[in-house]
Every structure is written in structure tokens, then in C-alpha cells.
Scaffold this motif. Structure first.
Motif, PDB file in Angstrom:
ATOM      1  N   TYR A 211       0.986  -1.723   0.044  1.00  0.00           N
ATOM      2  CA  TYR A 211       0.154   0.292   0.345  1.00  0.00           C
ATOM      3  C   TYR A 211       0.824   0.735   0.007  1.00  0.00           C
ATOM      4  O   TYR A 211       1.845   1.210   0.999  1.00  0.00           O
ATOM      5  CB  TYR A 211      -0.754  -0.504   1.473  1.00  0.00           C
ATOM      6  N   GLU A 214      -0.386   7.517   2.737  1.00  0.00           N
ATOM      7  CA  GLU A 214      -0.902   6.841   4.931  1.00  0.00           C
ATOM      8  C   GLU A 214      -1.196   6.253   4.937  1.00  0.00           C
ATOM      9  O   GLU A 214      -0.902   5.806   6.486  1.00  0.00           O
ATOM     10  CB  GLU A 214      -2.235   8.281   4.736  1.00  0.00           C
ATOM     11  N   ILE A 215      -1.619   4.407   4.351  1.00  0.00           N
ATOM     12  CA  ILE A 215      -2.062   3.479   4.646  1.00  0.00           C
ATOM     13  C   ILE A 215      -1.296   2.737   5.688  1.00  0.00           C
ATOM     14  O   ILE A 215      -1.739   2.773   6.354  1.00  0.00           O
ATOM     15  CB  ILE A 215      -2.565   2.773   3.829  1.00  0.00           C
ATOM     16  N   SER A 218      -0.639   4.527   9.083  1.00  0.00           N
ATOM     17  CA  SER A 218      -1.686   4.615   9.532  1.00  0.00           C
ATOM     18  C   SER A 218      -2.831   3.175  10.019  1.00  0.00           C
ATOM     19  O   SER A 218      -3.429   3.142  10.894  1.00  0.00           O
ATOM     20  CB  SER A 218      -3.334   4.973   9.236  1.00  0.00           C
ATOM     21  N   CYS A 255      -6.551   0.294  11.910  1.00  0.00           N
ATOM     22  CA  CYS A 255      -6.410   1.759  11.102  1.00  0.00           C
ATOM     23  C   CYS A 255      -7.068   2.520  11.713  1.00  0.00           C
ATOM     24  O   CYS A 255      -8.331   2.344  11.969  1.00  0.00           O
ATOM     25  CB  CYS A 255      -6.607   1.000   9.012  1.00  0.00           C
ATOM     26  N   SER A 259     -12.516   4.975   5.315  1.00  0.00           N
ATOM     27  CA  SER A 259     -12.489   4.751   4.170  1.00  0.00           C
ATOM     28  C   SER A 259     -10.571   3.973   3.225  1.00  0.00           C
ATOM     29  O   SER A 259     -10.961   3.318   3.129  1.00  0.00           O
ATOM     30  CB  SER A 259     -11.646   6.014   3.627  1.00  0.00           C
ATOM     31  N   GLN A 260      -9.882   3.777   4.677  1.00  0.00           N
ATOM     32  CA  GLN A 260      -8.303   3.151   4.955  1.00  0.00           C
ATOM     33  C   GLN A 260      -8.613   1.585   5.135  1.00  0.00           C
ATOM     34  O   GLN A 260      -8.531   0.561   4.426  1.00  0.00           O
ATOM     35  CB  GLN A 260      -7.842   3.551   5.256  1.00  0.00           C
TER      36      GLN A 260
END
Length: 318
Positions: A211, A214-215, A218, A255, A259-260
Motif C-alpha cells: 500500500y 498514508e495507509i 496508519s 486502521c 475509507s482506509q
């Protein structure tokens, strides 16, 4: 260990590895220990904890510590990561300050000043110029001269941890620099971390590799169930595991936002399946056993800035 054994020059000490992000500290740790204890990716901030690797010989024990890259923290998790790095300056018998050809002293001048003071106070400091396979001889000579001016008390070792160039010579120098004394840990101990910790790290490594943006930063991973069926017989007859010598693992990927969560799972679960497949193979290599791995994704909002959640995930904050 008896006094007689200590008098026979058994050496033992703490060898702490510090430096800026992405200079190859974890690669060096694994090369020196001879085991893959620290996860490695091309992304900065891969290492979040202080990870110990212990190397034993008849007349020595080296207790290595890999640490997070030194950075200016933006949230509570990064504050703890910096605390791990600073703690490595306190208890080191030998300090390895790792740099590489593209590194600059203005990234973290305060930390470098602390390293210099340690060297001046008598701590054995080795300045490691890593990734020398990616530079020219002229540049390397200039770097050696430059670091002599910055850390005149330090010994300088140009190496390539990835290619294992210079690692054996560094290992021998570390051994000679250790103080005489009894071992701190049993001679058959490899690390201070648990099996669950390494499962967490392997899964997190696959997230870092699969990924973007920011994934990966986080995400936190937590093993909820770890059953080694060599040690605990199968009692659930509905389990897909039908053989002994298997490890059954259930882990949650946390997470910060819904949305993540959708991105991590992917269309029809494809992204999560890919991570699970890659992680399972790596875990099987690590434990040398067949593994059944289940992954779940949950939201833990803003956990990186939540002190109680950070403690829950193993980041003990003062």
C-alpha cells in the motif's frame, strides 16, 4: 557464569544501532545477527520498536538493538519511536551510528551532537557508512574525511549491509570492543521479543510493501490468537487444520478511518488476500512450520495519537 569463566575474557555487551530513517539499520542488524529479525522495506519509518537480537559464542555475547530512524515527531506514536532511539544512547557499550552516501548531518543535528558527546565521554562509537556499493570511490573517500571531522573519536567502517561487504570485519571489531563480563541472557536466547511480535511485524511489512501514501503509517497489527498445535492439540474438529506441526493465527489489522479499511480490503477482498498470502509464506519461513492465517480489518480511530491505545499496542509511554 563463574568468576573463573569471566577471567577467561568472556565479552558481553549492548550494541545499539541508531541513525536517520532509511539508512539501512535493519538490514545491518539482520546481517550482524544472522537472522531476519527486523522487517525491511524501502519506506522510511519501517521500524517502530527497539528490537533486540542476541548473538552468542563460546567467549562472547553481543546484544544488538535495532531502533527507529531519528525524526521530528508529528504525533504520539512518533514521539515514542524517538524515545526508543534516544534510549539506545543511554545503555550502549558500543554504538553504531549508521549513515549512507545521501545522508546529511542537518537532518537531526541534535541527535548527532549527543552521539558526539558519547564518543568524547569514552563510549565506543563506530560510524558506519552503509550502501557504499551505490557510490564511487572518490565520493567514499570524501565521506570518510568528512565524518572524521564530525566524529573524530569514532572508528569509521564503510560497508554494504545488503551485499554483506565489510560486515564480517565490523563484527570482529564489535566483539573486540565489548567489555569483559558474563552474558546478560541465556546462551540459547535469540531475542527479547515474542512470537506474536514477529507475526505482527511480518504482516505489517507486507502492508508497507503493498500500500502507498498514508495507509502503511496508519496501520497497527495485533495477533488475537496464536496456537502452536505442536504444543496444544486441536480440539475444534471444524477447524480447517487437520495436521499437527501447524500454527493457527488470527490477527487484526487496525486502521484509523473507514475509507482506509476499504482500501486495505480491496475489491472483493483481493488486496487483503494478497497481504495474507504473502505474510503466511513469510511466517512459515520464520517458524519452519505450516501456518493457517486469518486476517481481519477494523477501525481504531486516531490510535496513533491516543495514549491509552498506544499502550495497548505495546508502546509504553511515560
Amino acid at each position: 557464569m563463574t568468576n573463573k569463566q569471566c577471567s577467561q575474557a568472556h565479552r558481553s555487551g549492548f550494541v545499539n544501532i541508531v541513525g536517520n530513517p532509511n539508512v539501512g539499520k535493519s538490514t545491518l542488524m539482520n546481517a550482524l545477527v544472522g537472522e531476519r529479525l527486523s522487517i525491511i522495506t524501502s519506506k522510511a519509518q519501517t521500524t517502530r520498536h527497539r528490537i533486540m537480537g542476541i548473538v552468542n559464542g563460546e567467549d562472547f555475547q553481543m546484544v544488538y538493538s535495532d531502533t527507529p530512524g531519528v525524526l521530528s515527531p508529528n504525533y504520539r506514536l512518533q514521539e515514542k519511536m524517538l524515545e526508543f532511539s534516544r534510549s539506545a544512547l543511554v545503555d550502549a557499550d558500543v554504538l553504531l551510528y549508521v549513515t549512507e552516501p545521501q545522508d546529511t548531518i542537518d537532518r537531526n543535528p541534535d541527535f548527532l551532537t549527543k552521539v558526539k558527546r558519547m564518543a568524547e565521554a569514552g563510549t565506543k562509537v563506530f560510524l558506519i557508512i552503509n550502501k557504499i556499493d551505490l557510490t564511487t570511490q572518490e565520493t567514499l573517500e570524501n565521506l570518510v574525511a568528512f565524518w572524521h571531522t564530525q566524529l573524530p573519536e569514532a572508528e569509521i567502517f564503510p560497508i554494504s549491509a545488503q551485499e554483506r561487504f565489510g560486515v564480517a570485519q565490523l563484527f570482529d571489531a564489535i566483539k573486540e570492543a565489548l567489555p569483559v563480563g558474563a552474558p546478560f541472557f541465556p546462551k540459547d536466547q535469540l531475542t527479547d521479543k515474542s512470537e506474536r511480535f514477529f507475526v505482527n511485524e511480518i504482516i505489517r511489512e507486507k502492508i508497507l510493501q503493498n500500500y502507498d501514501k498514508e495507509i502503511p503509517y496508519s496501520v497497527e497489527v495485533e495477533v488475537e490468537s496464536f496456537i502452536d498445535h505442536d504444543e496444544q492439540p486441536i480440539t475444534n474438529h471444524q477447524s480447517p487444520i487437520t495436521k499437527k506441526s501447524l500454527i493457527e493465527i488470527s490477527a487484526v489489522i487496525y486502521c484509523e478511518r473507514e475509507s482506509q479499511k476499504g482500501i486495505i480490503i480491496g475489491k472483493a477482498g483481493s488486496a487483503l488476500k494478497r497481504v495474507g498470502s504473502q505474510a503466511r509464506k513469510e511466517i512459515e519461513d520464520f517458524f519452519q512450520k505450516q501456518v493457517f492465517l486469518q486476517l481481519f480489518v477494523k477501525v481504531d480511530r486516531d490510535w496513533r495519537s491516543n495514549t491509552s491505545r498506544l499502550r495497548h499496542y505495546g508502546y509504553d509511554l511515560s
